[in-house]
Design an enzyme around this catalytic site. Sequence first.
Site, PDB file in Angstrom:
ATOM      1  N   ASP A 135     -92.684   9.510  30.597  1.00  8.20           N
ATOM      2  CA  ASP A 135     -92.405   8.353  31.457  1.00  8.20           C
ATOM      3  C   ASP A 135     -93.072   8.463  32.824  1.00  8.20           C
ATOM      4  O   ASP A 135     -93.384   9.557  33.272  1.00  8.20           O
ATOM      5  CB  ASP A 135     -90.889   8.183  31.638  1.00  8.20           C
ATOM      6  CG  ASP A 135     -90.231   9.470  32.096  1.00  8.20           C
ATOM      7  OD1 ASP A 135     -90.787  10.539  31.798  1.00  8.20           O
ATOM      8  OD2 ASP A 135     -89.193   9.411  32.765  1.00  8.20           O
ATOM      9  N   ASP A 168    -113.355  19.652  43.666  1.00  5.92           N
ATOM     10  CA  ASP A 168    -112.396  20.067  42.638  1.00  5.92           C
ATOM     11  C   ASP A 168    -113.036  19.972  41.253  1.00  5.92           C
ATOM     12  O   ASP A 168    -114.227  20.254  41.100  1.00  5.92           O
ATOM     13  CB  ASP A 168    -111.143  19.183  42.744  1.00  5.92           C
ATOM     14  CG  ASP A 168    -109.877  19.909  42.369  1.00  5.92           C
ATOM     15  OD1 ASP A 168    -109.700  20.189  41.174  1.00  5.92           O
ATOM     16  OD2 ASP A 168    -109.072  20.208  43.273  1.00  5.92           O
ATOM     17  N   ASP A 177    -104.404   3.921  38.913  1.00  8.01           N
ATOM     18  CA  ASP A 177    -103.961   4.082  40.299  1.00  8.01           C
ATOM     19  C   ASP A 177    -105.071   4.578  41.227  1.00  8.01           C
ATOM     20  O   ASP A 177    -104.883   4.648  42.439  1.00  8.01           O
ATOM     21  CB  ASP A 177    -102.786   5.066  40.369  1.00  8.01           C
ATOM     22  CG  ASP A 177    -101.464   4.347  40.604  1.00  8.01           C
ATOM     23  OD1 ASP A 177    -101.510   3.185  41.028  1.00  8.01           O
ATOM     24  OD2 ASP A 177    -100.404   4.947  40.373  1.00  8.01           O
ATOM     25  N   ASP A 192    -125.135  16.322  37.529  1.00 12.29           N
ATOM     26  CA  ASP A 192    -125.456  14.908  37.420  1.00 12.29           C
ATOM     27  C   ASP A 192    -124.590  14.120  38.401  1.00 12.29           C
ATOM     28  O   ASP A 192    -123.768  14.691  39.116  1.00 12.29           O
ATOM     29  CB  ASP A 192    -125.276  14.407  35.980  1.00 12.29           C
ATOM     30  CG  ASP A 192    -123.853  14.574  35.467  1.00 12.29           C
ATOM     31  OD1 ASP A 192    -122.906  14.299  36.226  1.00 12.29           O
ATOM     32  OD2 ASP A 192    -123.670  14.989  34.305  1.00 12.29           O
ATOM     33  N   HIS A 201    -107.184  18.550  36.979  1.00 15.16           N
ATOM     34  CA  HIS A 201    -106.724  19.051  38.271  1.00 15.16           C
ATOM     35  C   HIS A 201    -107.174  18.150  39.419  1.00 15.16           C
ATOM     36  O   HIS A 201    -106.377  17.761  40.280  1.00 15.16           O
ATOM     37  CB  HIS A 201    -107.245  20.472  38.483  1.00 15.16           C
ATOM     38  CG  HIS A 201    -106.681  21.163  39.690  1.00 15.16           C
ATOM     39  ND1 HIS A 201    -107.342  21.237  40.883  1.00 15.16           N
ATOM     40  CD2 HIS A 201    -105.505  21.810  39.862  1.00 15.16           C
ATOM     41  CE1 HIS A 201    -106.604  21.909  41.759  1.00 15.16           C
ATOM     42  NE2 HIS A 201    -105.482  22.271  41.159  1.00 15.16           N
ATOM     43  N   ASN A 215     -98.498  -1.473  43.864  1.00 11.30           N
ATOM     44  CA  ASN A 215     -99.212  -2.215  42.833  1.00 11.30           C
ATOM     45  C   ASN A 215     -98.404  -2.285  41.535  1.00 11.30           C
ATOM     46  O   ASN A 215     -98.906  -2.721  40.502  1.00 11.30           O
ATOM     47  CB  ASN A 215    -100.584  -1.606  42.560  1.00 11.30           C
ATOM     48  CG  ASN A 215    -100.513  -0.163  42.055  1.00 11.30           C
ATOM     49  OD1 ASN A 215     -99.459   0.455  42.136  1.00 11.30           O
ATOM     50  ND2 ASN A 215    -101.621   0.348  41.557  1.00 11.30           N
ATOM     51  N   ALA A 301    -108.910  29.011  52.611  1.00 13.98           N
ATOM     52  CA  ALA A 301    -107.749  28.714  53.462  1.00 13.98           C
ATOM     53  C   ALA A 301    -107.615  29.701  54.618  1.00 13.98           C
ATOM     54  O   ALA A 301    -107.079  29.371  55.670  1.00 13.98           O
ATOM     55  CB  ALA A 301    -106.472  28.722  52.624  1.00 13.98           C
ATOM     56  N   ASP A 329    -101.059  28.094  58.175  1.00 10.30           N
ATOM     57  CA  ASP A 329    -100.843  27.084  59.220  1.00 10.30           C
ATOM     58  C   ASP A 329     -99.628  26.201  58.962  1.00 10.30           C
ATOM     59  O   ASP A 329     -98.843  25.937  59.871  1.00 10.30           O
ATOM     60  CB  ASP A 329    -102.086  26.198  59.351  1.00 10.30           C
ATOM     61  CG  ASP A 329    -103.297  26.969  59.816  1.00 10.30           C
ATOM     62  OD1 ASP A 329    -103.156  27.746  60.775  1.00 10.30           O
ATOM     63  OD2 ASP A 329    -104.371  26.824  59.216  1.00 10.30           O
ATOM     64  N   SER A 353    -101.964  23.844  45.248  1.00 16.25           N
ATOM     65  CA  SER A 353    -103.001  22.858  44.968  1.00 16.25           C
ATOM     66  C   SER A 353    -102.510  21.448  45.259  1.00 16.25           C
ATOM     67  O   SER A 353    -103.306  20.539  45.530  1.00 16.25           O
ATOM     68  CB  SER A 353    -103.434  22.926  43.494  1.00 16.25           C
ATOM     69  OG  SER A 353    -104.271  24.023  43.266  1.00 16.25           O
TER      70      SER A 353
END
Length: 619
Positions: A135, A168, A177, A192, A201, A215, A301, A329, A353
């Site tokens: 769902d 990524d 969405d 390409d 991911h 929406n 990071a 941070d 992530s």
Amino acid sequence: MKKLNSLAAVLTAGAILLSALPGSAKADEEQDRRKASLFGGSASRSGTLASLSENSSEIVVKTKISASQLTKKFGVKLLATPEVLKEQGIFAVKVPKSKNFKSVLSDMKNSSSITSAEENMKGEGKGFGYTLPNDPYLNNQWHLSKIGMPVLWKNYSLKNKVKVAVVDSGVDATQPDLSGQLLKGYDFYSKDSNPNDTLGHGTAVAGVIAAKANNGVGVAGVNPLAQIIPIRVSASKSINSVDALAGLSYAIKSGAKVINLSYGFPAPNSIEFDIIYEAYRKGIVVVAASGNDGKSVNYPAGYPTVISVGSTGKNDAVSKFSSYGGALDLVAPGENIATTMMNKRYGIGSGTSFSAPIVTGVASLVLSAAPNLNPIEVEYLLEKGAAKLSSSKNGWSTKAGFGRVDAARTFQTDFPSIKNDSGNVRSKARKVTLNKAYSDRYDYSGDSDWYSLKVTKNMKVRVDVSGVTNIDSDVWMDQYANGKSVSPVQYDRAKISGKESFTRTLKPGTYYFEVYDANNHWSQQNYSFKVTALDTTAPKTPIVYKVKSRDLIIKGKAEKNSSLLLKKGSSVLAKGTASSTGTFSVKLKTRQAKGTVLYLTAADKSGNKSKATKIVVQP
């Protein structure tokens, strides 16, 4: 809808801070200082051969010579390298099995023809796994209310679109969405112009940032005004250095205002540092996941110019898997984050992530409201506006950074006053005098304070920077001639919260000192900076009264309160201290035979030593 209040009000104040971002004229010098702080030693060399992974055979090298000269000089084979890296003199090479990998890498690191050379590491994409319920998850996005998004939706009207690069696994362009949210990207994995996601991911990360809102479909992103530049650098749970570097370079050239990096490598890479610093120099905010191994913050990071983000759960507890340390941070929700998936589906993901893109989304919201802010300003607003998870003096901790990001509070945050701040560039250095303490603060993210001292004669000095809670103080000291730093030296001996103190012997001239936090962190607690002149005049040679073979006490006169050392050859026979009037009595454990030769020296509290007095034992 209300107009922006606090964030809009600080735009004029923002101009005050803008000078803190290195301009092109001084950026290279500043970059070298920060690089030396991270890698140690010469800023142009980095890495440790001891940390190489097993079966290493590939090197990423930034060279001053041509590719053909490179392969000939070091006997390596040129590998396929993205054009965006070749333009910067960066190439991937393979070391033949007939050669020793460590030796070749060491030769490159120590060659004047090479700017940087690093192993082509494989970074882990831990946290890529997620379950796929049947769902939709529109009502399950607990992270949006947690970071105060309903307050922004109700009170603020934002219209400016912001380009956000997602380096990524690519993005699924068929995801409803994300339809209309994607700009032109590139696939460095398949080489390409179609960065289509085959892993999922990148699609999930992009959805956290920019999924369409209101929406009636699926989920809502933190900033639906964000325009995603999809850059594919991997198709599996690992990523190699070359593709990551190419993706970063492409993101910079593509005009991104924010770059999201939801991957990590176990060690720093000097070439990666340089590329990210170039993004910082150009005013691009870079956000990265801290890592999911529950250990030290991963790279990129860990670089000071990157906003590193750890993970929290629904109750603001830091996730057990969240990597932490001095470079952390912020933290953001990272457990069971509902987002977009491939094949027009929705699901949940856990890991830093997904924490990083939440911060990326908020950063892009800030830039939508105030497009002229630079990375220093954006980072400070995010950190100052975060929900504090630590009771420390500056609200920072190794586990939670400056706290959990809070979009609503960020939009109500003001910049600090820097009215009495020491200059943040050499040309505006505060002039100091010897033996006087000066007070200042690490006022904002990336703040540095410059001091200058004019020396008129040869002298020995001690430089002291007091410790500040949760600050890793660094001191850069040099002179400046013909537009270049001369005889630079960098001090970072103390741990976080510790005091920096060192001594130097100076010749006549002007000396510069830069004080900054190694991780670009800030604090409202003052520190003190002081240069103390130390006595460099050696004590006079001690006067020793006649010593006879039956004596067990040696008497005489020396500099007041000086330390005395009596030796026979290389052996220490006795120690003593002169009185406040200069007299002394040094006790011997055994009598010395007639004709024995002894030597007595005096040392003052600054460590200066006198010439030795020769003593010949009398009958």
